[in-house]
Motif scaffolding. Structure first.
Motif, PDB file in Angstrom:
ATOM      1  N   GLU A   1       0.830  -1.210   0.000  1.00 23.46           N
ATOM      2  CA  GLU A   1       0.000   0.000   0.000  1.00 23.46           C
ATOM      3  C   GLU A   1       0.861   1.255   0.000  1.00 23.46           C
ATOM      4  OE1 GLU A   1      -3.524   0.394   1.554  1.00 23.46           O
ATOM      5  OE2 GLU A   1      -4.093  -1.704   1.391  1.00 23.46           O
ATOM      6  N   ASP A   2       1.970   1.227   0.720  1.00 26.48           N
ATOM      7  CA  ASP A   2       2.861   2.393   0.756  1.00 26.48           C
ATOM      8  C   ASP A   2       3.419   2.686  -0.625  1.00 26.48           C
ATOM      9  OD1 ASP A   2       2.474   2.695   3.457  1.00 26.48           O
ATOM     10  OD2 ASP A   2       4.264   1.531   4.015  1.00 26.48           O
TER      11      ASP A   2
ATOM     12  N   LYS B   1       1.260   7.015  -6.658  1.00 23.01           N
ATOM     13  CA  LYS B   1       0.174   7.949  -6.930  1.00 23.01           C
ATOM     14  C   LYS B   1       0.633   9.387  -6.687  1.00 23.01           C
ATOM     15  CE  LYS B   1      -4.570   9.030  -5.663  1.00 23.01           C
ATOM     16  NZ  LYS B   1      -5.703   8.727  -4.768  1.00 23.01           N
TER      17      LYS B   1
ATOM     18  N   LYS C   1       2.001   1.952  -3.457  1.00 17.22           N
ATOM     19  CA  LYS C   1       0.908   2.475  -4.269  1.00 17.22           C
ATOM     20  C   LYS C   1       0.720   3.964  -4.014  1.00 17.22           C
ATOM     21  CE  LYS C   1      -1.856  -1.761  -4.572  1.00 17.22           C
ATOM     22  NZ  LYS C   1      -3.117  -2.390  -4.155  1.00 17.22           N
ATOM     23  N   LYS C   2       0.698   4.330  -2.731  1.00 22.48           N
ATOM     24  CA  LYS C   2       0.531   5.747  -2.376  1.00 22.48           C
ATOM     25  C   LYS C   2       1.679   6.580  -2.931  1.00 22.48           C
ATOM     26  CE  LYS C   2      -1.998   5.016   1.932  1.00 22.48           C
ATOM     27  NZ  LYS C   2      -1.950   5.119   3.398  1.00 22.48           N
TER      28      LYS C   2
END
Length: 165
Positions: A106-107, A113, A109-110
């Motif tokens: 998730e990190d 982004k 991905k962030k």
């Protein structure tokens, strides 16, 4: 007594008068020499004082220059230290090498982004950020409507309305 051409007469000095006259002249001469000597000494003292002041000013300037150079060196050292203190690049390890799955955390991905948004904002600017979310065909129709108007104020008003939408 001696007669002169003009008809007056004079008497020569006696030995005592001559000695007193020479003593007076000698005394005057000594006074003049003493005055000259004191003036020369005063002038030499002034000259020495001025030279000392010049040396003092020269030393002060040299000290200021040294201090300025030291400050510049310290600033350069601080800049070098700051450069060294920057966050080092993190070496990414391929998950395959470790034996984990190919899933992205998730990190990551962030982070991806945020990077893509940052790049988009840099290339497009503030208005471009808004345009990024509008489909291309809608943008084309809005631009055609704005160009169809002949009055510049109406064009500007319609453009602002479209942006607000």
């Amino acid at each position: 007594m001696v007669d002169t051409r003009s008809g007056t007469s004079t008497t020569p000095y006696t030995k005592e008068q001559e000695e007193s006259a020479t003593a007076i002249l000698k005394e005057r001469k000594e006074k003049k020499e003493a005055k000259k000597q004191t003036l020369l000494e005063a002038e030499a003292a002034k000259k020495k004082k001025v030279e000392e002041e010049m040396e003092k000013l020269k030393r002060e300037e040299e000290e200021k220059l040294r201090e300025a150079e030291e400050e510049e060196e310290e600033e350069e050292e601080e800049e070098e230290e700051e450069e060294e203190e920057e966050i080092p690049l993190v070496r990414t390890v391929w998950r395959e090498d470790i034996g984990e799955s190919n899933r992205v955390s998730e990190d990551e991905k962030k982070l991806k982004k945020m990077v893509s948004e940052w790049v988009a904002n840099l290339s497009l600017g503030e208005d471009g950020k808004v345009l990024m979310y509008i489909p291309q065909d809608e943008r084309d129709t809005a631009v055609a409507e704005i160009k169809a108007l002949t009055v510049p104020l109406e064009q500007q008003a319609l453009e602002e309305d479209k942006r607000m939408e």
